[in-house]
Design a protein around this motif. Structure first.
Motif, PDB file in Angstrom:
ATOM      1  N   LYS A 142       6.193   7.255   9.442  1.00  0.00           N
ATOM      2  CA  LYS A 142       4.743   7.609   9.544  1.00  0.00           C
ATOM      3  C   LYS A 142       4.523   8.019   7.996  1.00  0.00           C
ATOM      4  N   LYS A 143       3.205   7.728   7.870  1.00  0.00           N
ATOM      5  CA  LYS A 143       2.467   8.345   6.596  1.00  0.00           C
ATOM      6  C   LYS A 143       1.707   9.483   6.624  1.00  0.00           C
ATOM      7  N   ARG A 146      -2.185  10.187   8.246  1.00  0.00           N
ATOM      8  CA  ARG A 146      -2.293   9.267   9.504  1.00  0.00           C
ATOM      9  C   ARG A 146      -1.823  10.110  10.738  1.00  0.00           C
ATOM     10  N   ARG A 150       0.324   3.431  11.106  1.00  0.00           N
ATOM     11  CA  ARG A 150      -0.801   3.025  10.470  1.00  0.00           C
ATOM     12  C   ARG A 150      -2.169   3.574  11.161  1.00  0.00           C
TER      13      ARG A 150
END
Length: 158
Positions: A142-143, A146, A150
């Motif tokens: 997980k970024k 976000r 994605r």
């Protein structure tokens, strides 16, 4: 050193290389077992195979008890069935990490590698069916900023 006048003379001057020893050799431990490590997603399986009656034990349980779904049981047996060695080897596996699906894939990878260590001539059959290739797909992280790896947060105009 004499100079060569033609290609025929060159043929006699070159020494022929000795045939190489086979690349893949049997790898067994002191107890006569073949050991291999299989991986899939986050799961890691340590697998030993030895001649036997075809019993498969995963984490000290029968594989039908550990992997209750028939699809996972089928995945475990694929390398042995493709190699036509059903009922000839006992498999002992310890598997950690990941979920059941990843663990089944890790055990399959480990069994395939261990079979090639016990019988190197099976390598071609197992490789052709894709059992020796480590499936490198893992869950994307997980970024920050976000919702998921994605997916973005819902856009708000106001």
């Amino acid at each position: 050193m004499a100079e060569l006048q033609s290609l025929e003379e060159l043929g006699g001057a070159v020494e022929t290389a000795a045939p190489e020893a086979p690349v893949h050799v049997q790898k067994l431990d002191s107890l006569g077992r073949a050991y291999a490590t299989g991986k899939r997603k986050d799961a890691i399986a340590r697998v030993w195979i030895r001649p036997g009656t075809g019993k498969i034990v995963v984490n000290k349980k029968d594989f039908t008890e550990y992997f209750a779904r028939p699809v996972l049981q089928m995945i475990l047996q694929q390398p042995v069935m493709v190699a036509n060695r059903t009922g000839q080897y006992d498999v002992i596996a310890t598997v950690t990490g990941g979920g059941l699906s990843g663990q089944a894939g890790a055990v399959r990878h480990g069994v395939s590698k261990a079979l090639t260590y016990y019988e190197p001539e099976l390598r071609g059959v197992l490789k052709k069916n894709g059992f020796l290739t480590r499936d490198s797909r893992v869950v994307e992280r997980k970024k920050f900023g976000r919702a998921k790896a994605r997916k973005s947060f819902q856009f708000s105009k106001r």
